[in-house]
Design a protein around this motif. Structure first.
Motif, short mmCIF file in Angstrom:
data_model
loop_
_atom_site.label_atom_id
_atom_site.label_comp_id
_atom_site.label_asym_id
_atom_site.label_seq_id
_atom_site.Cartn_x
_atom_site.Cartn_y
_atom_site.Cartn_z
N ASP A 26 38.77 28.83 38.81
CA ASP A 26 38.77 27.52 39.45
C ASP A 26 37.36 26.92 39.31
O ASP A 26 36.39 27.50 39.79
N PRO A 27 37.23 25.78 38.65
CA PRO A 27 35.89 25.20 38.45
C PRO A 27 35.17 24.88 39.74
O PRO A 27 33.93 24.83 39.75
N GLU A 28 35.91 24.66 40.82
CA GLU A 28 35.28 24.31 42.09
C GLU A 28 34.79 25.54 42.86
O GLU A 28 33.72 25.52 43.46
N VAL B 290 27.86 34.35 34.57
CA VAL B 290 29.32 34.45 34.51
C VAL B 290 29.89 33.05 34.33
O VAL B 290 29.70 32.19 35.20
N PRO B 291 30.58 32.78 33.23
CA PRO B 291 31.09 31.42 32.99
C PRO B 291 32.27 31.09 33.91
O PRO B 291 33.07 31.96 34.23
N VAL B 292 32.36 29.84 34.31
CA VAL B 292 33.38 29.42 35.29
C VAL B 292 34.29 28.33 34.73
O VAL B 292 35.51 28.46 34.74
N THR B 293 33.73 27.22 34.27
CA THR B 293 34.55 26.11 33.80
C THR B 293 35.12 26.43 32.41
O THR B 293 34.60 27.30 31.70
N PRO B 294 36.18 25.73 32.01
CA PRO B 294 36.69 25.94 30.65
C PRO B 294 35.63 25.78 29.57
O PRO B 294 35.61 26.56 28.60
N LEU C 289 43.88 24.85 32.62
CA LEU C 289 42.55 25.40 32.40
C LEU C 289 42.54 26.33 31.19
O LEU C 289 41.60 26.33 30.39
N TYR C 290 43.61 27.13 31.06
CA TYR C 290 43.74 27.97 29.86
C TYR C 290 43.81 27.11 28.61
O TYR C 290 43.17 27.40 27.59
#
Length: 297
Positions: free
Chosen positions: A52-54, A24-28, A64-65
């Motif tokens: 949230d990347p953290e 599941v991808p998290v960071t932009p 982030l978008y």
């Protein structure tokens, strides 16, 4: 049967899935890379949430978008971008005082939900067409809020995808059309198998598609193990399809999937039924979308 199918990939979603699957991808960067891989595998549309990347949890951060969208737009691989505008609708009653939201409650105004769409002007965005019991949580989208949100989307020139989790939401989507808040031929997305919305079966799908206008187009998705059966059923009943890790984490029992693997599997199902996948360019023309540079298609 639909001979040319629009295939959406919902690449990450907002659910508590990051601890269940490393894919599941998290960071932009991860979300953009996964959307690009899905497009290379055959996806027409990438449906985007951000996290949230953290923490890996849902985020509404417009920055982030923006980073995610810019990374996708700068890629050599073409894909239609569809941003969610359904964030900030989670209501979890407090155990101590059920008149107040407890832990997990996250409510945004229509203007806040629209902010990433209005700033980034993607080709498409979702518009969740009502409130629904979502497991033990209530997803809140009151009708007057939706009217405001629909108007904001309309003024932006972005194509709304009318997300319907139950039959009453189709009725309200049709009402939005009667009130002049949806331009052009409407596009519906039937969201099937959510506890406790519409069931993920052929009979429910058939009924829901019978309630949309003659000029309406539609797609459907099922969650969990019903993801691929609903792909097949949608094609047979003349609709479009959606897969992705937002809705299902597994390629088969016991085997975690990537987004591109789910797209590839859906592509195989579509082609085995005698259909094929529509390219982003073909879908832009069919749906009369704005171009990625912000102009009308």
């Amino acid at each position: 049967m639909n001979k040319k199918v629009i295939l959406s990939c919902a690449v990450t979603g907002a659910g508590e899935t990051t601890e269940k699957s490393p894919h599941v991808p998290v960071t932009p960067k991860e979300i953009a890379d996964s959307a690009i891989k899905a497009a290379k595998a055959g996806a027409t549309i990438a449906h985007i949430h951000v996290r949230d990347p953290e923490t890996g949890k849902l985020s509404h951060d417009v920055n982030l978008y923006q980073e995610t969208v810019e990374r996708i737009r700068e890629a050599d691989t073409d894909v239609i971008i569809n941003i969610t505008s359904g964030g900030g609708g989670d209501w979890v009653p407090s155990e101590d005082d059920p008149t107040r939201g407890g832990a997990g409650t996250d409510i945004q105004t229509p203007e806040e939900r629209h902010e990433p769409v209005g700033k980034l002007l993607p080709e498409m965005c979702t518009l969740d067409c009502g409130s629904v019991n979502f497991g033990n949580m209530l997803y809140v989208s009151p009708t007057d809020w939706l009217r405001k949100q629909a108007k904001l989307v309309q003024e932006s020139g972005v194509k709304p995808e009318l997300e319907c989790f139950d039959t009453g939401q189709i009725r309200f989507a049709n009402q939005l059309m009667q009130e002049g808040l949806i331009d052009g031929d409407p596009l519906f997305q039937f969201c099937l198998g959510i506890p406790w919305g519409a069931a993920a079966d052929a009979e429910t799908l058939s009924y829901m598609k019978s309630r949309i206008p003659e000029n309406g187009r539609w797609a459907a998705f099922g969650i969990g193990r019903m993801q691929m059966p609903i792909v097949a059923e949608s094609v047979l009943q003349g609709g479009n399809v959606r897969v992705g890790l937002e809705d299902n984490l597994y390629l088969k029992k016991g085997q975690l999937a990537t987004n591109e693997q789910l797209v590839d599997k859906a592509l195989g199902i579509v082609q085995s039924l005698g259909s094929d996948i529509m390219s982003p360019a073909e879908a832009r023309d069919l749906l009369n979308l704005r171009n990625p540079n912000g102009k009308e298609g």
